[in-house]
Design a protein around this motif. Sequence first.
Motif, PDB file in Angstrom:
ATOM      1  N   GLU A   1      -0.598   6.979  -6.864  1.00 46.40           N
ATOM      2  CA  GLU A   1      -1.873   7.595  -6.769  1.00 46.40           C
ATOM      3  C   GLU A   1      -2.631   6.829  -7.961  1.00 46.40           C
ATOM      4  OE1 GLU A   1      -4.391  11.904  -6.604  1.00 46.40           O
ATOM      5  OE2 GLU A   1      -2.212  11.803  -6.569  1.00 46.40           O
ATOM      6  N   GLY A   2      -4.103   6.598  -7.806  1.00 51.56           N
ATOM      7  CA  GLY A   2      -4.666   5.856  -8.928  1.00 51.56           C
ATOM      8  C   GLY A   2      -4.647   4.194  -8.875  1.00 51.56           C
TER       9      GLY A   2
ATOM     10  N   ARG B   1       0.750  -1.132   0.045  1.00 51.33           N
ATOM     11  CA  ARG B   1       0.190  -0.049  -0.027  1.00 51.33           C
ATOM     12  C   ARG B   1       0.783   1.353   0.008  1.00 51.33           C
ATOM     13  NH1 ARG B   1      -3.785  -3.352   2.853  1.00 51.33           N
ATOM     14  NH2 ARG B   1      -5.747  -3.661   1.513  1.00 51.33           N
ATOM     15  N   PRO B   2       1.965   1.311   0.664  1.00 43.38           N
ATOM     16  CA  PRO B   2       2.787   2.568   0.728  1.00 43.38           C
ATOM     17  C   PRO B   2       3.549   2.591  -0.875  1.00 43.38           C
ATOM     18  CG  PRO B   2       3.297   1.420   2.901  1.00 43.38           C
ATOM     19  CD  PRO B   2       2.266   0.525   2.009  1.00 43.38           C
TER      20      PRO B   2
ATOM     21  N   GLY C   1      -2.959   3.447 -13.695  1.00 38.61           N
ATOM     22  CA  GLY C   1      -3.899   3.501 -12.461  1.00 38.61           C
ATOM     23  C   GLY C   1      -4.608   2.080 -12.850  1.00 38.61           C
ATOM     24  N   GLY C   2      -5.362   1.611 -11.790  1.00 35.01           N
ATOM     25  CA  GLY C   2      -6.327   0.516 -12.036  1.00 35.01           C
ATOM     26  C   GLY C   2      -6.361  -0.209 -10.630  1.00 35.01           C
TER      27      GLY C   2
ATOM     28  N   ALA D   1       2.697  -6.351 -10.347  1.00 35.99           N
ATOM     29  CA  ALA D   1       0.944  -5.807 -10.764  1.00 35.99           C
ATOM     30  C   ALA D   1       0.823  -4.410 -10.724  1.00 35.99           C
ATOM     31  CB  ALA D   1       0.208  -6.541  -9.876  1.00 35.99           C
ATOM     32  N   ILE D   2       1.473  -3.746  -9.708  1.00 36.87           N
ATOM     33  CA  ILE D   2       1.501  -2.380  -9.882  1.00 36.87           C
ATOM     34  C   ILE D   2       2.306  -1.718 -11.018  1.00 36.87           C
ATOM     35  CG2 ILE D   2       2.372  -0.150  -8.511  1.00 36.87           C
ATOM     36  CD1 ILE D   2       1.850  -1.971  -5.907  1.00 36.87           C
TER      37      ILE D   2
END
Length: 483
Positions: free
Chosen positions: A360-361, A355-356, A400-401, A393-394
Motif C-alpha cells: 500500500e502506498g 501489482r500483487p 511509498g511512491g 524499484a518497489i
Amino acid sequence: MTAEPVDSQVYRRLLERTSELALRVRLGPPRVVEYLSPAFAELLGLPLADCYAELATLEARVLPEDAARLALPRAGGDAAEVAAEGEPFTLRFLDSAGRPRSTAARQWLVEDEGGLALELLARPSEMFGQGLGERDFAQRLCDTAHAIVLVLDPEGRIVFFNPFMRELSGYELDEVRGRDWFKTFIVEDERPRISALFEQAIDDLEIVANVNAIRTKSGGAREIEWYGKTLHDSQGKIVGLLSVGWDVTDRRALEGELARAQHLASIGTLASTFAHEVGNPLNGMYLQVQMLERRLGRIHEDEPLLLRVEAIKSEILRLNALLEEFRSLNRPQALSLRAMELRGVLEGVLARQVRPLAPEGVRVESEIAPGLPPVLGNADKLEQVFLNLCKNAIEAMPEGGTLVVRARAGGKEGRVLVDIVDTGTGIPDELDVFEPFCTTKVEGTGLGLPLVREIMRAHGGKISYASEIGRGTCFTVELQASG
C-alpha cells in the motif's frame, strides 16, 4: 644549422603517429638510423626493426641515381653543401612490391649535443614549397601526428596546440590562446595535482606517462597520457613546457572491462566451488526436513511445531535459490531467442507478480507505446529481468511512491527500450550496482543485477541506469527488434 637537443622519447612518439615519411640519421661514425616513421617503413615494405638495425638495408631501396644525395654527408659534404643541395628534390625508391615510387623530399643537417644528424622529410603526394627548413619539419610533425602537441608558457597559459587537439577538444586555438590551461581544460578535482606537476616540470623535471582527464568544449571528458619537457631559449632560460599527449580513453575503458571480466571469472570460480560444497548438504537437510514433516503430520503433532518445520524448509529453499544465482554467474547464458511481442511479457509480469507484490502506498503504472516491433528474446529470462528490476524499484520506496514501466521504440533504428522508473531513495554515485555482492539493501545478496546484466548481454542488448539521491532511479533495458 644548430638545434636544441630533442627529447628522444617525445620525438620518437611523434614520429610514430605522423603520416609523413620522416627519417633522422646520426652521422657518427658509425652512421645509424635514430628515428624512422612507421609510415616510411611500411611504404618501403621493411620491418621497422630492420630499418633501425641496418642503414644499408634502407639505402638499398633508394634508386642508385638518388642514393648519392642521401650519401652526401658520408662523402664528406659539410652543412653548407647539404643546404645548397637541400632544395626540394624528387627521391625515387622501390616500394614493398618492388615498384618504383617517387616522393617530394627535403633533407638538411642539424647539430646537437650528439653531433651531426641528417633529417629527411617527404610526402608522397606533394612537392614542398621553397624555403622548407628544420622549423617546417617540426611543423609537419605537429600537423600530422595523431597526438596532442601542446605548448604552455611558464604561467600555465596556452601558447599553442596542434590540429589533433583542436579536433579532440572542439576548441579553435584562437578561442583559448592565452587562457589558463588548468581552468579551461582540467576538471576541478584534478587541478591541484596537475598544477603541482606543472610546477615540477617547469623546474626542469620531465613528465612521463602522467594520465589525467581533460574537458572538451561539448562537456565531455577524455583521458590523456602525457609526456612533457621544458623549452629553453638560446640563453638556457626556461620559456615554457612542451607536452605530447595520447588519447587513452578507449584503451583504459577496455582495461577496465578486462579487469571486471577477470574479477567476475574469479568470483565465478569461487561461486562454483561454494555452490558444490554447500549445495549437497542443503539437499540432504531438505530431505530430512521433509521426512520429519511427514512423520509429524502422521502423529498429529501440534500446529506450532509444524510451522517451525515449514520455516526451516522455506529457509533451505531460499539458500538453494541463492546458490542457483551463484551458479548462474559462472554459467554462460546460452539462450534460445525468438521473435516475440514485448507487450505480453510486460503486462504479464505486472499483472501476475508486480501489482500483487506492491505494498500500500506504491502506485504501479504502465506506459507501453502502441505498435512496438517484435523483439528477439527469451520470454522466461526477460520476465526474470523485468521482475527483478520492478522488485528493486518497489523496495527502494519504503515510504511509498510511483513505479512506472515504460516501453517505446528506441532512438536507434531496430531497438526497443524499456524504462523501469521509481521515485525512491536513489543509488549513490560511488556504488556500482552491477558489481557482484554490491547492494543498497540490508538483506540483499548483490547478485540480482549482475545476473540481469548477463541475461541482457546474452540477448545482445544493454542495461543502464540514471539515479539521483532522494528523487529516484530509472533503469533502461535496450533490446534488438526482430527483423
